[in-house]
Design a protein around this motif. Structure first.
Motif, short mmCIF file in Angstrom:
data_model
loop_
_atom_site.label_atom_id
_atom_site.label_comp_id
_atom_site.label_asym_id
_atom_site.label_seq_id
_atom_site.Cartn_x
_atom_site.Cartn_y
_atom_site.Cartn_z
N MET A 24 15.05 -10.58 -25.50
CA MET A 24 15.46 -11.19 -24.23
C MET A 24 16.40 -12.37 -24.49
N GLU A 25 17.57 -12.37 -23.90
CA GLU A 25 18.53 -13.43 -24.11
C GLU A 25 18.09 -14.70 -23.40
N ARG A 26 18.28 -15.84 -24.08
CA ARG A 26 17.87 -17.12 -23.50
C ARG A 26 18.61 -17.41 -22.21
N SER A 27 19.86 -16.91 -22.07
CA SER A 27 20.63 -17.17 -20.87
C SER A 27 20.00 -16.55 -19.63
N SER A 28 19.14 -15.51 -19.83
CA SER A 28 18.52 -14.85 -18.69
C SER A 28 17.17 -15.45 -18.33
N LEU A 29 16.67 -16.38 -19.15
CA LEU A 29 15.35 -16.95 -18.91
C LEU A 29 15.36 -17.86 -17.69
N MET A 30 14.42 -17.64 -16.80
CA MET A 30 14.25 -18.51 -15.65
C MET A 30 13.19 -19.58 -15.95
N LEU A 31 12.12 -19.15 -16.63
CA LEU A 31 11.02 -20.05 -16.97
C LEU A 31 10.69 -19.90 -18.44
N GLU A 32 10.56 -21.02 -19.14
CA GLU A 32 10.20 -21.00 -20.55
C GLU A 32 9.13 -22.07 -20.80
N ILE A 33 7.95 -21.63 -21.25
CA ILE A 33 6.84 -22.53 -21.50
C ILE A 33 6.54 -22.51 -22.99
N LEU A 63 -0.07 -22.95 -25.13
CA LEU A 63 0.32 -21.70 -24.45
C LEU A 63 1.84 -21.52 -24.47
N HIS A 64 2.25 -20.30 -24.75
CA HIS A 64 3.68 -19.94 -24.77
C HIS A 64 3.90 -18.74 -23.86
N THR A 95 0.70 -31.65 -21.75
CA THR A 95 1.61 -31.82 -22.88
C THR A 95 2.31 -30.50 -23.15
N GLY A 96 3.40 -30.58 -23.91
CA GLY A 96 4.20 -29.38 -24.18
C GLY A 96 5.44 -29.38 -23.30
N SER A 97 6.09 -28.24 -23.22
CA SER A 97 7.37 -28.14 -22.52
C SER A 97 7.33 -27.02 -21.48
N ILE A 98 7.81 -27.33 -20.25
CA ILE A 98 8.02 -26.33 -19.21
C ILE A 98 9.47 -26.47 -18.76
N GLN A 99 10.27 -25.46 -19.00
CA GLN A 99 11.68 -25.49 -18.62
C GLN A 99 11.96 -24.45 -17.54
N PHE A 100 12.73 -24.88 -16.55
CA PHE A 100 13.16 -23.98 -15.47
C PHE A 100 14.68 -23.95 -15.47
N GLN A 116 -6.72 -21.18 -36.19
CA GLN A 116 -6.20 -20.82 -34.87
C GLN A 116 -4.85 -20.13 -35.06
N PRO A 117 -4.75 -18.84 -34.77
CA PRO A 117 -3.50 -18.11 -35.03
C PRO A 117 -2.37 -18.56 -34.12
N GLU A 118 -1.18 -18.60 -34.66
CA GLU A 118 0.02 -18.90 -33.89
C GLU A 118 0.60 -17.60 -33.33
N PRO A 119 1.35 -17.66 -32.24
CA PRO A 119 1.95 -16.43 -31.70
C PRO A 119 3.02 -15.89 -32.64
N ARG A 120 3.05 -14.57 -32.77
CA ARG A 120 4.08 -13.95 -33.61
C ARG A 120 4.54 -12.65 -32.96
N THR A 121 5.76 -12.27 -33.27
CA THR A 121 6.34 -11.04 -32.74
C THR A 121 5.82 -9.85 -33.53
N LEU A 122 5.43 -8.81 -32.80
CA LEU A 122 4.91 -7.62 -33.46
C LEU A 122 5.14 -6.39 -32.58
N ARG A 123 5.84 -5.41 -33.09
CA ARG A 123 6.08 -4.14 -32.40
C ARG A 123 6.59 -4.33 -30.97
N GLY A 124 7.55 -5.22 -30.80
CA GLY A 124 8.18 -5.41 -29.50
C GLY A 124 7.38 -6.28 -28.53
#
Length: 311
Positions: A1-10, A35-36, A73-78, A294-302
């Motif tokens: 997913m291209e960042r330019s198309s993101l409406m919400l990013e947490i 949370l991501h 805490t953390g980041s919420i971008q719109f 505590q496992p971190e999020p990772r990309t796996l099989r799409g």
């Protein structure tokens, strides 16, 4: 997913509540943890999970309507910019619209037709309200009613109408269909699909996985305050073999269509979380490492997953 198309990013979102116990000591309880997730324009992301997993808290954090004893805490971008408290106040109900879980959000002292019309930002308010009422099979005379005169299903339709006429670019629907009959429910889900197809980003918060799968593009699985997996709709099929996290598979297999195959145990309370993976106490594949890390999020099989041993 291209960042330019993101409406919400947490990213790395955590929510902690402060309170005093009976001895007037400060107690801190973290309910959302690291949370991501992202939602893109023209996409429906369904956030699913059992009661108490933090689904509604996530929506309230995005909108900036958490109670005063909450610390975020953390980041919420719109649309690529940080959602500061001031920006949340300015765009709430305009660029970001909420369809709340409770019909108590309706103003009890205002006629419902006026409430829908007040949400219109562009176009003729009365004309758009009439169109929304027609879509949801609400009689014209209902516009003159007050909320106490509505049935539960009618009140839900008013809440959905209010959001859909607002022209918002991000719609967050928190359990939007309880109280609706089958035909109205199908119509409501199809309206969300139309909103997304027209360029809106939609976040559906629900416990009804099977209904969400009829319209959602991706599914974020929430457990004990964190997203354990984000999967494509097509991954929820068969026996769940394409899913990545043990909880996602268990959630899928516990559905009526999957013969109610439940797993033992229960979701931990926010003040009694395990040290490592939040699902480890219920996971048949857990190791000593799972209990400590505590496992971190990772990309796996799409998709994305928080599991040390997912393959």
């Amino acid at each position: 997913m291209e960042r330019s198309s993101l409406m919400l990013e947490i990213s790395r979102l955590s929510i902690r509540f402060h309170r005093l116990d009976r001895r007037l000591r400060q107690v801190h309880t973290e309910t959302i943890h690291n949370l991501h997730l992202t939602v893109a324009a023209q996409e429906i992301l369904a956030v699913v999970g059992s009661s108490g997993s933090g689904k509604s808290l996530l929506a309230h954090a995005i909108l900036g309507i958490l109670p005063s004893n909450a610390q975020v805490t953390g980041s919420i971008q719109f649309k690529g910019e940080e959602l500061t408290p001031d920006r949340q106040r300015r765009i709430r109900g305009k660029e970001i619209a909420l369809i709340p879980q409770s019909v108590a959000y309706l103003d009890p002292l205002m006629r419902v037709g006026e409430q829908v019309q007040q949400s219109v930002r562009q176009g003729d308010p009365e004309n758009l309200r009439r169109k929304a009422f027609h879509k949801y099979n609400l009689a014209e005379y209902v516009a003159k009613w007050f909320p106490f005169q509505l049935s539960g299903g009618m009140a839900r339709k008013i809440l959905v109408s209010t959001a859909t006429v607002s022209g918002a670019q991000l719609v967050i629907a928190d359990e939007p269909t309880p109280g609706l009959d089958a035909s109205a429910m199908v119509e409501t889900w199809s309206r969300f699909r139309q909103l997304a197809d027209d360029g809106c980003a939609v976040m559906l918060i629900t416990h009804d996985i099977e209904a969400a799968l009829t319209v959602a593009d991706r599914i974020a699985v929430l457990y004990a305050g964190t997203v354990v997996e984000i999967a494509l709709r097509s991954d929820f099929a068969g026996d769940g073999e394409r899913l990545r996290h043990p909880y996602s598979k268990a959630l899928w297999r516990a559905l009526p269509s999957q013969q109610f195959r439940a797993i033992p145990g229960y979701q931990p309370l926010p003040d009694a979380l395990p040290k490592g993976c939040v699902f480890a106490p219920r996971c048949s594949s857990a190791t000593i490492e799972c209990e400590e890390v505590q496992p971190e999020p990772r990309t796996l099989r799409g998709g994305e997953v928080r599991c040390l041993h997912a393959t």
